[in-house]
Design an enzyme around this catalytic site. Structure first.
Site, PDB file in Angstrom:
ATOM      1  N   ASN A  81       0.164   0.516   6.109  1.00 52.61           N
ATOM      2  CA  ASN A  81       0.863  -0.240   5.060  1.00 52.61           C
ATOM      3  C   ASN A  81       1.640  -1.348   5.770  1.00 52.61           C
ATOM      4  OD1 ASN A  81       2.442  -1.279   3.051  1.00 52.61           O
ATOM      5  ND2 ASN A  81       3.892   0.418   3.054  1.00 52.61           N
ATOM      6  N   GLY A  82       1.409  -2.592   5.386  1.00 53.49           N
ATOM      7  CA  GLY A  82       2.101  -3.713   6.041  1.00 53.49           C
ATOM      8  C   GLY A  82       1.101  -4.792   6.428  1.00 53.49           C
TER       9      GLY A  82
ATOM     10  N   HIS B 131      13.824 -32.104 -22.795  1.00 55.60           N
ATOM     11  CA  HIS B 131      13.582 -32.986 -21.645  1.00 55.60           C
ATOM     12  C   HIS B 131      12.173 -32.798 -21.092  1.00 55.60           C
ATOM     13  CE1 HIS B 131      17.761 -33.980 -21.843  1.00 55.60           C
ATOM     14  NE2 HIS B 131      18.102 -32.720 -21.728  1.00 55.60           N
TER      15      HIS B 131
ATOM     16  N   TRP C 213      -3.164  -2.244  -1.597  1.00 56.83           N
ATOM     17  CA  TRP C 213      -2.872  -3.493  -2.296  1.00 56.83           C
ATOM     18  C   TRP C 213      -3.342  -4.575  -1.329  1.00 56.83           C
ATOM     19  CZ3 TRP C 213       1.109  -7.576  -2.042  1.00 56.83           C
ATOM     20  CH2 TRP C 213       1.189  -8.336  -3.210  1.00 56.83           C
TER      21      TRP C 213
ATOM     22  N   GLU D 112      14.034 -12.612 -17.910  1.00 49.25           N
ATOM     23  CA  GLU D 112      13.509 -11.259 -17.733  1.00 49.25           C
ATOM     24  C   GLU D 112      12.529 -10.898 -18.843  1.00 49.25           C
ATOM     25  OE1 GLU D 112      12.800  -7.419 -16.160  1.00 49.25           O
ATOM     26  OE2 GLU D 112      13.306  -9.397 -15.361  1.00 49.25           O
TER      27      GLU D 112
ATOM     28  N   CYS E 166       0.828  -1.211   0.000  1.00 51.93           N
ATOM     29  CA  CYS E 166       0.000   0.000   0.000  1.00 51.93           C
ATOM     30  C   CYS E 166       0.856   1.253   0.000  1.00 51.93           C
ATOM     31  CB  CYS E 166      -0.882   0.005   1.242  1.00 51.93           C
ATOM     32  SG  CYS E 166      -1.810  -1.514   1.448  1.00 51.93           S
TER      33      CYS E 166
ATOM     34  N   LYS F 284       4.645  -2.189  -6.914  1.00 51.15           N
ATOM     35  CA  LYS F 284       6.034  -1.837  -7.221  1.00 51.15           C
ATOM     36  C   LYS F 284       7.011  -2.406  -6.203  1.00 51.15           C
ATOM     37  CE  LYS F 284       9.288   0.127  -9.522  1.00 51.15           C
ATOM     38  NZ  LYS F 284       9.652  -0.500 -10.774  1.00 51.15           N
TER      39      LYS F 284
ATOM     40  N   LYS G  33       8.688  -9.780 -18.080  1.00 50.60           N
ATOM     41  CA  LYS G  33       8.140  -8.494 -18.539  1.00 50.60           C
ATOM     42  C   LYS G  33       6.803  -8.728 -19.239  1.00 50.60           C
ATOM     43  CE  LYS G  33       9.834  -5.599 -16.807  1.00 50.60           C
ATOM     44  NZ  LYS G  33      10.476  -6.399 -15.851  1.00 50.60           N
TER      45      LYS G  33
ATOM     46  N   GLU H 194       4.118  -9.859 -16.676  1.00 55.69           N
ATOM     47  CA  GLU H 194       3.740  -8.782 -15.743  1.00 55.69           C
ATOM     48  C   GLU H 194       2.688  -7.856 -16.345  1.00 55.69           C
ATOM     49  OE1 GLU H 194       7.382  -7.220 -12.971  1.00 55.69           O
ATOM     50  OE2 GLU H 194       7.751  -7.246 -15.126  1.00 55.69           O
TER      51      GLU H 194
ATOM     52  N   ARG I  19       1.911   1.656  -5.919  1.00 53.31           N
ATOM     53  CA  ARG I  19       2.177   0.729  -4.816  1.00 53.31           C
ATOM     54  C   ARG I  19       0.987  -0.185  -4.547  1.00 53.31           C
ATOM     55  NH1 ARG I  19       6.432   2.425  -1.703  1.00 53.31           N
ATOM     56  NH2 ARG I  19       5.643   1.159  -0.002  1.00 53.31           N
TER      57      ARG I  19
HETATM   58  C1  BG6 Z   1       7.992  -6.566  -7.655  1.00 49.83           C
HETATM   59  C2  BG6 Z   1       8.125  -5.544  -8.760  1.00 49.83           C
HETATM   60  O1  BG6 Z   1       6.976  -6.207  -6.783  1.00 49.83           O
HETATM   61  O2  BG6 Z   1       9.205  -6.679  -6.916  1.00 49.83           O
HETATM   62  C3  BG6 Z   1       9.236  -6.016  -9.687  1.00 49.83           C
HETATM   63  O3  BG6 Z   1       6.904  -5.466  -9.450  1.00 49.83           O
HETATM   64  C4  BG6 Z   1      10.534  -6.156  -8.903  1.00 49.83           C
HETATM   65  O4  BG6 Z   1       9.412  -5.111 -10.743  1.00 49.83           O
HETATM   66  C5  BG6 Z   1      10.376  -7.016  -7.662  1.00 49.83           C
HETATM   67  O5  BG6 Z   1      11.515  -6.700  -9.723  1.00 49.83           O
HETATM   68  C6  BG6 Z   1      11.544  -6.816  -6.718  1.00 49.83           C
HETATM   69  O6  BG6 Z   1      11.513  -5.490  -6.258  1.00 49.83           O
HETATM   70  P1  BG6 Z   1      12.812  -4.743  -5.736  1.00 49.83           P
HETATM   71  O7  BG6 Z   1      12.321  -3.372  -5.395  1.00 49.83           O
HETATM   72  O8  BG6 Z   1      13.301  -5.487  -4.540  1.00 49.83           O
HETATM   73  O9  BG6 Z   1      13.820  -4.727  -6.858  1.00 49.83           O
END
Ligand code: BG6
Length: 609
Positions: free
Chosen positions: A99-100, A505, A75, A482, A2, A604, A486, A489, A27
């Protein structure tokens, strides 16, 4: 996780809270809410969904009037996204945003029910509001009530708190979730989960340590520890400006941040190149100390973990030092075997990811040296690691990382060159040639970004794809990971990355007529091997897109589409090959009408387990 924001001052709190929440919406965006203290007491307004829903409600029902308030963008962890579960939560004379996660909320809830309290939400946060009210009724002192509650709640929390009887004061608390205090100009003070929500008002901040309480009025900011003793704190200055957290004319933050990668790489690289040599002052290790490092452990989450996988290939290939790479959520519970001479590198953009932070703490508790590669200045991992190497990417708003990922790669390359020099595997000639190749990366990336049309057209053919695979060997496997993440995500298309040699395999059974396989083929020593894996999937009907180095034209005999990247050092190809994969994911996402910057169910930085 959050985002929370708070304001106390002379201006209308509602406007300032909504602006701050907009900056924090990356967030979490399951619901939004504000509480404003004014003539009518504390007025709470909240709504499920994006902040637009809250704004519409305020336009419809009227905006609370007052100069003190707290706000929240959610969130969801405990309790589904709903109006009822949205924050702020109020109990009696107390209103809270959080938040938490309160880990022992169920037992506390039971205790409060026995004391006659009734609960109307499924959230863990409501327990905090109810318990604060319980103690406030007993002692009518906000600080004492907060301290009482802190001694009972377990877990991670950043809290913004209003007490009805103290309309001019904002209270804030932090433990294992980020919270900073902004010292505004002329009688305006703020709290926020991160700096982006403060930059419009101030760049002068205080970083709250764990278990610290802040008491803000328009003209004063006081800090206390959990025993109620005053705490002196040092003011810090943030060097990001407000525009850094704006879209700057781009359609999405992700696109803006992709185009910021050349600058990000220059900003992360240049301070560590002095007189043609790699100098990492913040590492503070002598050649001998580096030679004494027995093993490197790289620990991270998400995309940061993927840079760690690339880091393993680079360090082992360039320095012949053993490297283990771990997902932080696994590392923290597998009781890792750490040698006293080992170095643990924790990589994190936000510096607040709970699993990575805990992995760092476990390592420190074992007396092992820790190095944080972090983007957010003053974040927990940055402050708690023995050493920190900042990636100067500036604020990254889009949930799917791009520029911070690229900056993390640069940090790992520089570290590997430094280690190689100390270990004698990288001589002055090799150093000079690698430095000149690193310095060419920004222009090469600009070139790739500007040739985006080919990728855009290609991406538009796969908007309805169900499954897309990425394959590669060595560093190319890390790039494939990666690239696949991407796409997942931001487009919600099922995608997997595989070590190309592993396909036969089992996984090759998933390949059918028209399945798209993106092959990453930048490692010359593995070129032929990877091409033969491309032939294998083609024979099952796959459409193969290959990303390879300029000049590898023979690949056109196998691939249906080829994206060429400029030549660079074999250890640095990730920085170039990832660009077309970022563009592919971006245009598939845009084509599918997805929310590129705020993909569903993601956040994020995940500050809870
Ligand atoms: C996710 C993000 O929540 O956490 C990703 O959406 C990120 O983009 C991952 O790679 C790790 O986050 P951080 O801030 O520890 O690099």
């Amino acid at each position: 996780m959050c985002g929370i924001v708070g304001y106390v001052g002379k201006a209308n709190a509602t406007d300032i809270l909504l602006e701050g929440l907009e900056k924090l919406e990356y967030r979490g965006y399951d619901s939004g809410g504000i509480a404003v203290s004014g003539r009518d007491g504390v007025v709470v307004e909240k709504a499920k969904g994006r902040l637009t829903a809250l704004r519409e409600k305020l336009d419809r029902d009227g905006r609370p009037d007052g100069t003190v308030g707290i706000g929240h963008t959610r969130w969801a962890t405990h309790g589904e996204p709903s109006d009822a579960n949205a924050h702020p939560h109020r109990s009696g004379r107390v209103t809270v945003v959080h938040n938490g996660i309160i880990e022992n909320y169920l037992s506390l809830r039971q205790r409060l029910i026995q004391k006659g309290y009734e609960f109307s939400t499924e959230t863990d946060t409501e327990v905090v509001a109810q318990y604060l009210d319980y103690y406030y009724q007993k002692n009518h002192d906000p600080l004492t009530s907060i301290i009482k509650v802190l001694h009972r709640v377990e877990g991670a929390y950043a809290l913004g708190i209003l007490f009805k009887d103290h309309p001019d004061t904002l209270y804030a608390v932090r433990k294992d979730a980020p919270l900073i205090v902004g010292k505004g100009k002329e009688g305006n003070n703020l709290i926020a989960s991160d700096a982006t929500a403060l930059l419009k008002h101030t760049r002068d901040v205080y970083y709250l340590e764990n278990n610290e309480i802040a008491v803000l009025t328009a003209d004063s900011i006081g800090f206390f520890n959990v025993d109620g003793d005053p705490v002196e704190k040092e003011e810090s200055r943030i060097d990001w400006d407000e525009s850094a957290a704006e879209k700057g004319g781009y359609e999405h933050f992700m696109l803006k941040e992709m185009y910021e990668q050349p600058k990000t790489i220059r900003d992360t690289l240049n301070p560590r190149i002095k007189d043609g040599n790699v100098v990492i002052e913040e590492l503070g290790m002598t050649d001998e100390e580096i030679r004494n490092v027995g093993r490197i452990h790289i620990v991270a989450c998400g995309s940061a973990y993927h840079t760690g996988v690339t880091g393993k290939y680079v360090f082992e290939g360039m320095c012949r030092i053993p490297v283990e790479v771990d997902l932080a959520s696994e590392f923290r519970y597998r009781d890792p075997i750490l040698g006293e001479k080992d170095l643990v590198i924790v990589i994190s953009q936000s510096g607040e990811t709970a699993d990575s932070l805990e992995a760092l703490r476990i390592t420190k508790a074992a007396g092992i040296m820790t190095l944080g590669i972090v983007n957010v200045v003053g974040s927990s991992i940055a402050r708690e690691a023995d050493k920190v190497m900042y990636t100067w990417a500036g604020p990254e708003i889009a949930v799917a990382t791009t520029k911070a990922y690229s900056a993390q790669l640069i940090a790992l390359y520089l570290l590997a060159i430094r280690f190689g020099q100390a270990l004698g595997t990288v001589d002055a000639k090799a150093t000079a040639s690698m430095i000149s190749e690193l310095k060419r990366l920004p222009d090469q990336i600009e070139l790739l970004l500007n040739n985006k049309e080919k990728i855009q057209n290609f991406a538009n053919h796969y908007l309805a794809a169900q499954h897309i695979f990425f394959i590669g060997r060595g560093i190319d496997y890390a790039i494939a990971m990666e690239g696949s993440l991407k796409l997942k995500e931001i487009s919600y298309i099922h995608s997997e990355a595989y070590a190309a040699g592993e396909l036969k395999h089992g996984t090759i059974s998933l390949i059918e007529e028209g399945t798209l396989v993106n092959a990453i083929v930048t490692q010359d020593a593995l070129f032929a091997k990877t091409v033969s894996n491309m032939v294998e999937v083609k024979s099952r009907g796959a459409f193969v897109m290959a990303v390879t180095n300029e000049g590898n034209t023979e690949i056109e005999n196998t691939a249906d589409l080829v994206i060429y990247i400029p030549q660079t050092n074999r250890f640095f190809t990730d920085s170039l090959a990832i660009i077309p994969l970022q563009l592919f994911a971006y245009y598939v996402s845009v084509g599918r009408g997805c929310d590129v910057d705020k993909p569903r169910n993601l956040a994020k930085s995940v500050t809870v387990e």
